[in-house]
Design a protein around this motif. Structure first.
Motif, short mmCIF file in Angstrom:
data_model
loop_
_atom_site.label_atom_id
_atom_site.label_comp_id
_atom_site.label_asym_id
_atom_site.label_seq_id
_atom_site.Cartn_x
_atom_site.Cartn_y
_atom_site.Cartn_z
N TYR A 8 -122.65 35.64 78.39
CA TYR A 8 -122.08 34.52 79.16
C TYR A 8 -121.65 33.36 78.27
O TYR A 8 -120.83 32.53 78.68
CB TYR A 8 -123.09 34.03 80.20
CG TYR A 8 -124.24 33.24 79.64
CD1 TYR A 8 -124.16 31.85 79.53
CD2 TYR A 8 -125.41 33.86 79.23
CE1 TYR A 8 -125.22 31.10 79.02
CE2 TYR A 8 -126.47 33.12 78.71
CZ TYR A 8 -126.37 31.76 78.61
OH TYR A 8 -127.41 31.02 78.11
N GLY A 9 -122.21 33.29 77.06
CA GLY A 9 -121.82 32.23 76.13
C GLY A 9 -120.73 32.72 75.20
O GLY A 9 -119.86 33.51 75.57
N ILE A 10 -120.76 32.24 73.96
CA ILE A 10 -119.78 32.66 72.96
C ILE A 10 -120.26 33.94 72.30
O ILE A 10 -121.34 33.99 71.74
CB ILE A 10 -119.58 31.56 71.90
CG1 ILE A 10 -119.07 30.27 72.57
CG2 ILE A 10 -118.62 32.02 70.81
CD1 ILE A 10 -118.97 29.10 71.63
N ARG A 11 -119.44 34.99 72.38
CA ARG A 11 -119.83 36.29 71.81
C ARG A 11 -120.09 36.14 70.32
O ARG A 11 -119.35 35.49 69.59
CB ARG A 11 -118.72 37.31 72.02
CG ARG A 11 -119.11 38.72 71.55
CD ARG A 11 -117.88 39.40 70.97
NE ARG A 11 -118.13 40.81 70.66
CZ ARG A 11 -118.38 41.27 69.44
NH1 ARG A 11 -118.48 40.43 68.42
NH2 ARG A 11 -118.55 42.56 69.24
N PRO A 12 -121.17 36.76 69.82
CA PRO A 12 -121.45 36.68 68.38
C PRO A 12 -120.30 37.23 67.55
O PRO A 12 -119.58 38.15 67.97
CB PRO A 12 -122.70 37.55 68.21
CG PRO A 12 -123.32 37.61 69.57
CD PRO A 12 -122.19 37.53 70.54
N LEU A 13 -120.10 36.68 66.36
CA LEU A 13 -119.05 37.14 65.47
C LEU A 13 -119.50 38.33 64.63
O LEU A 13 -118.67 39.08 64.11
CB LEU A 13 -118.60 35.99 64.57
CG LEU A 13 -117.95 34.83 65.33
CD1 LEU A 13 -117.73 33.65 64.41
CD2 LEU A 13 -116.63 35.27 65.96
N LEU A 14 -120.81 38.50 64.46
CA LEU A 14 -121.34 39.70 63.82
C LEU A 14 -121.44 40.80 64.86
O LEU A 14 -122.00 40.59 65.94
CB LEU A 14 -122.71 39.42 63.20
CG LEU A 14 -122.75 38.48 62.00
CD1 LEU A 14 -124.20 38.22 61.60
CD2 LEU A 14 -121.99 39.07 60.82
N ASP A 15 -120.91 41.97 64.53
CA ASP A 15 -120.91 43.07 65.50
C ASP A 15 -122.26 43.77 65.57
O ASP A 15 -122.66 44.24 66.63
CB ASP A 15 -119.84 44.09 65.13
CG ASP A 15 -118.45 43.47 65.11
OD1 ASP A 15 -117.99 43.06 66.19
OD2 ASP A 15 -117.86 43.39 64.03
N ARG A 16 -122.93 43.83 64.45
CA ARG A 16 -124.23 44.51 64.44
C ARG A 16 -125.15 43.83 63.44
O ARG A 16 -124.71 43.36 62.39
CB ARG A 16 -124.08 45.99 64.08
CG ARG A 16 -125.35 46.80 64.35
CD ARG A 16 -125.11 48.27 64.31
NE ARG A 16 -125.07 48.82 62.97
CZ ARG A 16 -124.15 49.66 62.51
NH1 ARG A 16 -123.15 50.03 63.31
NH2 ARG A 16 -124.18 50.12 61.28
N VAL A 17 -126.43 43.78 63.78
CA VAL A 17 -127.46 43.23 62.89
C VAL A 17 -128.56 44.28 62.79
O VAL A 17 -129.05 44.77 63.81
CB VAL A 17 -128.03 41.91 63.43
CG1 VAL A 17 -129.15 41.41 62.53
CG2 VAL A 17 -126.93 40.86 63.54
N GLU A 18 -128.92 44.61 61.55
CA GLU A 18 -130.03 45.53 61.31
C GLU A 18 -131.13 44.78 60.58
O GLU A 18 -130.86 44.15 59.55
CB GLU A 18 -129.57 46.73 60.47
CG GLU A 18 -128.50 47.57 61.14
CD GLU A 18 -127.95 48.63 60.21
OE1 GLU A 18 -128.52 48.79 59.10
OE2 GLU A 18 -126.97 49.29 60.57
N ILE A 19 -132.32 44.83 61.09
CA ILE A 19 -133.46 44.14 60.48
C ILE A 19 -134.44 45.22 60.01
O ILE A 19 -135.11 45.87 60.81
CB ILE A 19 -134.12 43.18 61.48
CG1 ILE A 19 -133.07 42.20 62.01
CG2 ILE A 19 -135.29 42.43 60.83
CD1 ILE A 19 -133.53 41.38 63.18
#
Length: 598
Positions: free
Chosen positions: A307-318
């Protein structure tokens, strides 16, 4: 890891001289069979394979009195580094981490391989779009096995849940105010006993359904049903009324001027009512959705319908590293088809931030012993003295602590005790040579402080026994330890963090104090939510004075936290607990030659 590499490591470690290269060493098939736990026949096959890989030279003994010899042609460091680079080049991050966690990998060798991992982290192609996906890999020393909003305990879990879920409102530290989130507006009556929230329309959960007020009510009821350790915060809610799909009213039995703090906490992350909650596959309305969760990795994908601003990173792996590794968080980028420069200075920048909170010693009152003696606890506070700790160990210990809050610690007058002061207090306590057990986790900084305290105690005539235990597994040591090392890192909303520390039933404080002591704390903070901001601050300080003055808690030092990040990473915003807000990060590629940045 390839079998021949494993065999090479075992032979090299078992030889007793793994670093004597190009020098024939005496060996025998029978001895190698014991080292490799296999038959002599299999040893011969293994030796032949290692020779083919040009790792060793095997010279069998010929005739009576002639011994066989083995010559190591390559060092263990070079072999492991090459193996690690090969694994990372194929995107086999898990296998690379497992390689560094091998028992043969210790000390400088482990540090060398960790540096290789940081430089080579995940260079593989992602071509799901014409430009590929922007991916961030974060190295963490935390293993995440499950994520549950009702029982969240660690700062790292809270950080992850904050990316997966949303709350009705959010706390903004810079203005010390609350901002709209899932609720775009709210109202409160003059007595602060009734709150009405107006929900955004069209907010979707990760499974596709639109969020309504029913989900908000379900979230709160679930906390009670799960007997969440945070239920103290919600005890005065007398009723919840749904005023439509997008309006909800909370009626309280007592005035509550702290209610927005509570609703902005991670415990009130809104969960869907129509899905059975799964800690392995949490579903929220946050900027990222979970695509994989195991003890090795948490994988998050950008939620396109956020609902907010879509993240600019497509994927995050931790990725979780072996427990013994450093707590510096590493933020690295994969890049398709190329290897970045080998110099760490070219790759990483650092962000330092003083954490709200400190490391400290907790007295274990659940076990019989001299720690019940107040004079002995006071002697312990002289031994575990913040000024001495900072001066002698240094590192990320930036200032002595007399509180979890640095601004209160700065008001304290610290005076470093002399050895005679410590011995005099020990004598007053009646100490008579008993073993005092200190429990610490396998974090390096805690181990360093435990060993420092052991040496310092020996010079004062007190004998400390050290006991390592798994982080957060208090049951392992509650009947064995007299004092326990712990660390508290508070949220940006420090009032929420402090009151949660005093009342949350799942933390070490509640695990080690007696019920009578906890009752005193509970009585002390009973009126907390009814008070205004200034009065709440005073009450929190008085409650902390109770813990410090009775030496239930022995403060150490405030800590500086550090994050390493790639120089191409932008949008760096430090959020609560000092973690970078990954929903605001983006990757900036270098401009081609001749381009002008506009």
């Amino acid at each position: 890891m390839d079998n021949h590499i494993s065999h090479y490591l075992r032979i090299a470690a078992g030889s007793g001289s793994p670093y004597r290269l190009l020098e024939p060493l005496p060996a025998s098939i029978d001895t190698l069979a014991e080292v490799l736990c296999c038959t002599p026949r299999n040893v011969k096959f293994i030796l032949r394979r290692l020779e083919e890989e040009e790792l060793i030279l095997w010279q069998p003994g010929r005739g009576r009195g002639h011994f066989s010899t083995i010559t190591f042609l390559r060092s263990m460091e070079d072999v492991l580094e090459e193996q690690l680079q090969g694994l990372m080049g194929k995107g086999k991050v898990k296998q690379g981490i497992e390689l560094i966690g091998l028992p043969e990998v210790q000390g400088p060798l482990k540090e060398r391989l960790l540096a290789v991992l940081n430089k080579q982290m995940g260079y593989h192609s992602e071509a799901e779009t014409t430009t590929g996906l922007d991916i961030l890999r974060i190295i963490s020393n935390r293993h995440v096995l499950a994520l549950d909003t009702a029982s969240v305990y660690t700062a790292f879990e809270a950080f992850l849940l904050g990316q997966i879920y949303s709350t009705l409102v959010t706390y903004e530290a810079s203005s010390d105010s609350f901002m709209p989130a899932l609720a775009h507006m709210w109202e409160v009556n003059e007595a602060c006993t009734s709150y009405v929230f107006y929900l955004r329309k069209g907010v979707r959960f990760h499974h596709g359904r639109v969020m309504t007020s029913t989900d908000v009510k379900h979230t709160l009821l679930r906390l009670k049903e799960q007997n969440s350790p945070a239920t103290w915060h919600f005890q005065n809610i007398a009723g919840i009324e749904l005023l439509g799909d997008h309006r909800i009213r909370f009626d309280l039995s007592r005035p509550n001027r702290f209610f927005l703090h509570t609703l902005s906490s991670v415990y009130m992350s809104i969960v869907p009512y129509d899905l059975e909650f799964s800690p392995l596959s949490p579903t929220g309305t946050g900027p990222y959705r979970v695509t994989r969760l195991s003890g090795d990795v948490v994988e998050l994908a950008a939620f396109d319908d956020y609902y907010g601003i879509r993240p600019l990173l497509d994927r995050v792996e931790i990725w979780s590293l072996p427990d013994q590794w450093a707590s510096v968080r590493q933020y690295q980028l994969p890049e398709a088809g190329e290897v970045r420069p080998s110099s760490a200075a070219c790759i990483n920048n650092s962000i330092d931030y003083p954490a709200l909170g400190c490391r400290y010693l907790l007295t274990n009152f659940r076990k019989k012993g001299l720690q019940h003696n107040r004079k002995f606890r006071q002697a312990m506070s002289l031994l575990y003295h913040p000024l001495s700790l900072k001066k002698e160990l240094g590192g990320n210990r930036i200032t002595p602590a007399a509180s979890f809050l640095p601004w209160l610690s700065r008001q304290a007058n610290f005076s470093e005790p002399s050895p005679d002061d410590i011995k005099k207090q020990l004598k007053l306590s009646g100490y008579n040579g008993e073993y005092i057990t200190l429990a610490y986790t396998n974090k390096k900084d805690e181990r360093d402080e435990a060993e420092w305290l052991q040496r310092r105690g020996a010079s004062a005539g007190i004998t400390f026994k050290l006991l390592e235990y798994k982080d957060f597994q208090l049951d392992e040591i509650i009947s064995r330890a007299d004092f326990v090392f712990s660390e508290e890192v508070l949220e940006d909303d420090w009032q929420w963090g402090m009151i949660n520390y005093f009342v949350n039933r799942s933390n070490h404080l509640h695990g080690l104090l007696l019920e009578s002591q906890l009752a005193v704390i509970k009585q002390r903070v009973g009126s907390f939510m009814e008070l205004d901001d200034k009065s709440r601050s005073g009450l929190l300080q008085q409650t902390e004075d109770l813990l410090r003055d009775n030496a239930w808690v022995l403060y150490g030092c405030h800590l500086n936290k550090r994050a390493q990040h790639n120089q191409s990473l932008f949008g760096l915003h430090t959020g609560s607990f000092g973690f970078l807000d990954i929903s605001k990060l983006w990757i900036k590629s270098s401009f081609p030659e001749g381009s002008v940045e506009g």
